[in-house]
Motif scaffolding. Structure first.
Motif, PDB file in Angstrom:
ATOM      1  N   MET A 109     -42.650  -3.413 -31.547  1.00  0.00           N
ATOM      2  CA  MET A 109     -44.002  -2.969 -31.875  1.00  0.00           C
ATOM      3  C   MET A 109     -44.597  -2.007 -30.842  1.00  0.00           C
ATOM      4  O   MET A 109     -44.340  -2.126 -29.642  1.00  0.00           O
ATOM      5  N   LYS A 110     -45.407  -1.085 -31.362  1.00  0.00           N
ATOM      6  CA  LYS A 110     -46.238  -0.240 -30.509  1.00  0.00           C
ATOM      7  C   LYS A 110     -47.599  -0.924 -30.419  1.00  0.00           C
ATOM      8  O   LYS A 110     -48.242  -1.181 -31.435  1.00  0.00           O
ATOM      9  N   VAL A 111     -48.024  -1.231 -29.185  1.00  0.00           N
ATOM     10  CA  VAL A 111     -49.167  -2.128 -28.984  1.00  0.00           C
ATOM     11  C   VAL A 111     -50.323  -1.410 -28.278  1.00  0.00           C
ATOM     12  O   VAL A 111     -50.113  -0.670 -27.307  1.00  0.00           O
ATOM     13  N   LEU A 112     -51.525  -1.685 -28.754  1.00  0.00           N
ATOM     14  CA  LEU A 112     -52.743  -1.227 -28.085  1.00  0.00           C
ATOM     15  C   LEU A 112     -53.483  -2.431 -27.523  1.00  0.00           C
ATOM     16  O   LEU A 112     -53.773  -3.382 -28.251  1.00  0.00           O
ATOM     17  N   ILE A 113     -53.781  -2.389 -26.236  1.00  0.00           N
ATOM     18  CA  ILE A 113     -54.612  -3.405 -25.592  1.00  0.00           C
ATOM     19  C   ILE A 113     -55.968  -2.782 -25.299  1.00  0.00           C
ATOM     20  O   ILE A 113     -56.046  -1.739 -24.643  1.00  0.00           O
ATOM     21  N   ILE A 114     -57.022  -3.418 -25.774  1.00  0.00           N
ATOM     22  CA  ILE A 114     -58.379  -2.932 -25.510  1.00  0.00           C
ATOM     23  C   ILE A 114     -58.947  -3.733 -24.350  1.00  0.00           C
ATOM     24  O   ILE A 114     -59.058  -4.961 -24.426  1.00  0.00           O
TER      25      ILE A 114
END
Length: 279
Positions: free
Chosen positions: A121-126
């Protein structure tokens, strides 16, 4: 004679940990007790010294002591050092050893949703605070190929990326606005901030206009159980995950380190949900 365990924080009156752990002790017929101790910042060193003197077997650490407590421990686990915070302490023959079970607790919760697909997965952490450091560290160590960190200040996100990358993860930092514009490139989006937490339940950590319907959206918040962020993501067709699993997971891992016993996680989750008024 039973053993004593506890929680150090300020404030702690709202904590769900005592009921969760004490129920787990009873379920395993362990004559132990868990108590929440409200400790001011100025009294933290004295509290830790008191734990040594009383030979308390183990304790959790919560806001605002997770970083400061490290000064007063005899040893800190490698992952806790990377995260820069301790949430669990084990008293081993008089030596206080610090761990951080937040990241692993979150990973175990997340894998119930993603399965082995997580490693692709390509993950975004905010966010780029303490919770983000725990999540980033464990996902990097797990081998997630690409992690992007969106934060109001890119500098803080860059520090996190430089200090906590444990593997060959490709890391990028961006603003929240930049991430929102290309949200459709992410398979997994994780909110680690407090935006949307009760009582400010109408706030969103990021605009979801470009969200993909097949994405997974995770919020570490568990009060409310379904934040506006998760509600909007679910309405768009995404799979959602709240923060209850992480809370239970980190608690269960701490329990195992203290006692050597594995608690019934489903029962722990039920106790937490009862306290939150959900199901």
């Amino acid at each position: 004679m039973g053993k004593l365990f506890g929680l150090l924080g300020n404030p702690v009156s709202h904590s769900m940990s005592p009921r969760m752990h004490n129920d787990a002790f009873r379920s395993l017929n362990l004559d132990h007790h868990y108590h929440a101790f409200d400790v001011k910042v100025s009294n933290l060193e004295s509290a830790v010294n008191g734990i040594r003197a009383l030979d308390i077997t183990g304790f959790n650490v919560t806001i605002p002591h997770k970083v400061e407590v490290m000064k007063y421990l005899d040893e800190v686990d490698e992952e806790a050092k990377l995260i820069g915070a301790v949430n669990t302490v084990v008293n081993k023959d008089g030596r206080l050893i610090g761990y951080n079970t937040d990241g692993e607790g979150y990973l175990q919760s997340l894998q119930k949703i993603t399965g082995e697909q997580l490693q692709h997965m390509k993950v975004l952490i905010i966010g780029a605070g303490g919770a983000a450091r725990a999540v980033f560290t464990v996902l990097s160590r797990y081998g997630v190929p690409e992690l992007h960190i969106a934060n109001r200040t890119k500098e803080k996100a860059a520090i996190l990326a430089n200090e906590c990358n444990c593997g060959n993860t490709n890391v990028m930092v961006c603003s929240v606005e930049e991430a929102a514009m290309c949200l459709d490139i992410y398979d997994l989006i994780i909110n680690t901030t407090s935006v949307g937490m009760s009582p400010n339940i109408d706030q969103l950590p990021i605009d979801l206009g470009n969200l993909r319907v097949d994405s997974v959206v995770s919020d570490l918040i568990y009060n409310p159980l379904k934040t506006k962020f998760l509600q909007e993501a679910e309405a768009k067709g995404a799979t959602i995950l709240n923060g209850v699993g992480m809370f239970v997971g980190q608690g269960a891992l701490a329990f195992e380190k203290w006692t050597g016993h594995s608690p019934d996680r489903s029962k722990m989750e039920k106790v937490v949900l009862q306290q939150l008024g959900g199901s």
